[in-house]
Design a protein around this motif. Structure first.
Motif, short mmCIF file in Angstrom:
data_model
loop_
_atom_site.label_atom_id
_atom_site.label_comp_id
_atom_site.label_asym_id
_atom_site.label_seq_id
_atom_site.Cartn_x
_atom_site.Cartn_y
_atom_site.Cartn_z
N HIS A 176 0.84 -1.20 0.00
CA HIS A 176 0.00 0.00 0.00
C HIS A 176 0.87 1.25 0.00
O HIS A 176 2.11 1.16 0.04
CB HIS A 176 -0.94 0.00 1.21
CG HIS A 176 -0.24 -0.21 2.53
ND1 HIS A 176 0.51 0.76 3.14
CD2 HIS A 176 -0.19 -1.30 3.32
CE1 HIS A 176 0.99 0.29 4.28
NE2 HIS A 176 0.59 -0.97 4.41
N GLY A 177 0.23 2.41 -0.02
CA GLY A 177 0.96 3.67 -0.03
C GLY A 177 1.63 3.94 1.30
O GLY A 177 1.21 3.45 2.35
N TYR A 178 2.67 4.79 1.25
CA TYR A 178 3.45 5.09 2.45
C TYR A 178 2.62 5.77 3.54
O TYR A 178 2.94 5.69 4.72
CB TYR A 178 4.64 5.98 2.08
CG TYR A 178 4.24 7.41 1.73
CD1 TYR A 178 4.25 8.41 2.69
CD2 TYR A 178 3.84 7.74 0.44
CE1 TYR A 178 3.86 9.70 2.38
CE2 TYR A 178 3.46 9.02 0.12
CZ TYR A 178 3.47 10.02 1.10
OH TYR A 178 3.08 11.29 0.79
N ASN A 179 1.52 6.41 3.15
CA ASN A 179 0.70 7.16 4.10
C ASN A 179 -0.63 6.46 4.42
O ASN A 179 -1.56 7.07 4.93
CB ASN A 179 0.41 8.56 3.55
CG ASN A 179 -0.30 8.52 2.20
OD1 ASN A 179 -0.41 7.46 1.58
ND2 ASN A 179 -0.78 9.67 1.75
N GLN A 180 -0.71 5.15 4.14
CA GLN A 180 -1.98 4.43 4.34
C GLN A 180 -1.92 3.39 5.46
O GLN A 180 -2.85 2.59 5.59
CB GLN A 180 -2.38 3.74 3.02
CG GLN A 180 -2.72 4.71 1.90
CD GLN A 180 -2.99 4.00 0.59
OE1 GLN A 180 -2.35 3.00 0.26
NE2 GLN A 180 -3.95 4.51 -0.18
N GLN A 181 -0.88 3.39 6.24
CA GLN A 181 -0.71 2.36 7.26
C GLN A 181 -1.90 2.25 8.20
O GLN A 181 -2.44 1.16 8.42
CB GLN A 181 0.56 2.62 8.07
CG GLN A 181 0.75 1.66 9.26
CD GLN A 181 2.02 1.95 10.05
OE1 GLN A 181 2.88 2.71 9.61
NE2 GLN A 181 2.14 1.35 11.22
N GLN A 182 -2.31 3.36 8.76
CA GLN A 182 -3.40 3.33 9.74
C GLN A 182 -4.71 2.87 9.11
O GLN A 182 -5.44 2.06 9.70
CB GLN A 182 -3.57 4.71 10.38
CG GLN A 182 -2.41 5.12 11.26
CD GLN A 182 -2.65 6.46 11.95
OE1 GLN A 182 -3.59 7.19 11.60
NE2 GLN A 182 -1.79 6.80 12.90
N GLN A 183 -5.00 3.36 7.91
CA GLN A 183 -6.26 2.98 7.26
C GLN A 183 -6.27 1.50 6.90
O GLN A 183 -7.29 0.82 7.05
CB GLN A 183 -6.47 3.82 5.99
CG GLN A 183 -6.62 5.32 6.27
CD GLN A 183 -5.32 6.06 6.07
OE1 GLN A 183 -4.26 5.61 6.51
NE2 GLN A 183 -5.39 7.20 5.38
#
Length: 294
Positions: free
Chosen positions: A241-248
């Motif tokens: 996934h994208g680098y900024n999608q961890q929490q989602q």
């Protein structure tokens, strides 16, 4: 006539405004034409080029100047130290995707007959690499694009891999009723309005393999949901996934009752792959508690 050195210098200057790696691009393209490696260019800088080589070189240079990715011009890209065919019908393999293979090899014993499925296989880099590293595994690979499946099958043939079953399928919808020990995917995860889609090499890559609705999370949610019906108890799910999608992404995995959820960083230190384990017994216990509470 031009020498290798003068041709490379002129080409690098021509690409200076359109590429961040102008000199390297020029060397790669000239090596392709001469069927030599880069050490040859350095060893013979004053060697004169044949007219047909010069003409071919400038034709390729014009393509690169327009922004066409090097991988699409040469038709190949390295992944896991192996060479793979690529065309504009598939994504260009990227180093961060090697993390998916690395994690898979830690989860799956190479000497056991496990079942693995690669969803959205594209050029087949993940499926073929795992097939080579785990010769006893039973591997399946899916893609909605018939053109992409053709490239994946070509790569399997080029690497003499025969134990991959390819399916024309929208994720898991066209897969026979089977259970897997590992479901792995590098799905589309870029938001549809992301400005990066209009920049660099990505402009030339298949948009259906890049973009996803719901801020890039729609396909990941579908995979996490449907994979539960195809995983053995204790089976593994790995999704890039994208680098900024961890929490989602972790929230999606929790929503669908995966256990041991973890996110792993790529070589640049960015959160890149999220893992979840399917525990059917644990899921049943949670479901029972919900019924009791009602």
């Amino acid at each position: 006539m031009q020498t290798i050195q003068s041709a490379l210098a002129k080409a690098a200057a021509l690409l200076a405004d359109s590429s961040d790696s102008a000199a390297l691009d020029a060397e790669i393209l000239l090596c392709r034409i001469l069927d030599k490696d880069r050490s040859y260019l350095r060893a013979w800088p004053d060697r004169q080029l044949e007219p047909e080589h010069i003409n071919h070189f400038w034709t390729l240079m014009q393509e690169r100047q327009k922004g066409m990715p090097i991988a699409y011009i040469t038709g190949n890209r390295e992944f896991w130290s192996r060479d793979f065919h690529v065309t504009p019908d598939v994504l260009i393999p990227r180093p961060e995707t090697e993390l998916l293979v690395e994690l898979s090899l830690k989860l799956i014993p190479s000497d056991q007959c496990v079942r693995i499925i690669d969803l959205g296989t594209g050029s087949g880099i993940i499926a073929v690499t795992l097939a080579l590293e785990c010769p006893h595994a039973k591997i399946s690979a899916t893609d909605l694009s018939l053109s992409a499946l053709s490239i994946a099958q070509l790569n399997a043939h080029s690497h003499h891999v025969t134990h991959i079953d390819f399916y024309h399928s929208d994720w898991l919808t066209g897969i026979p009723d089977a259970k897997f020990n590992l479901v792995i995917s590098n799905p589309p995860y870029i938001a549809e309005d992301d400005s990066h889609l209009q920049k660099g090499d990505i402009r030339f890559e298949p948009q259906t393999a890049l973009r996803a609705s719901r801020q890039g999370l729609n396909e990941i949610q579908i995979i996490a949901d449907t994979a539960r019906n195809h995983l053995e108890p204790g089976g593994h799910l790995l999704v890039e996934h994208g680098y900024n999608q961890q929490q989602q992404v972790q929230a999606i995995f929790k929503q669908f009752n995966y256990d041991n959820i973890q996110t792993y960083k790529d070589l640049s230190g960015q959160p890149r792959v999220t893992y979840g384990q399917w525990n059917y017994c644990s899921y049943n216990r949670r479901a029972a508690l919900v019924v009791q509470d009602e």
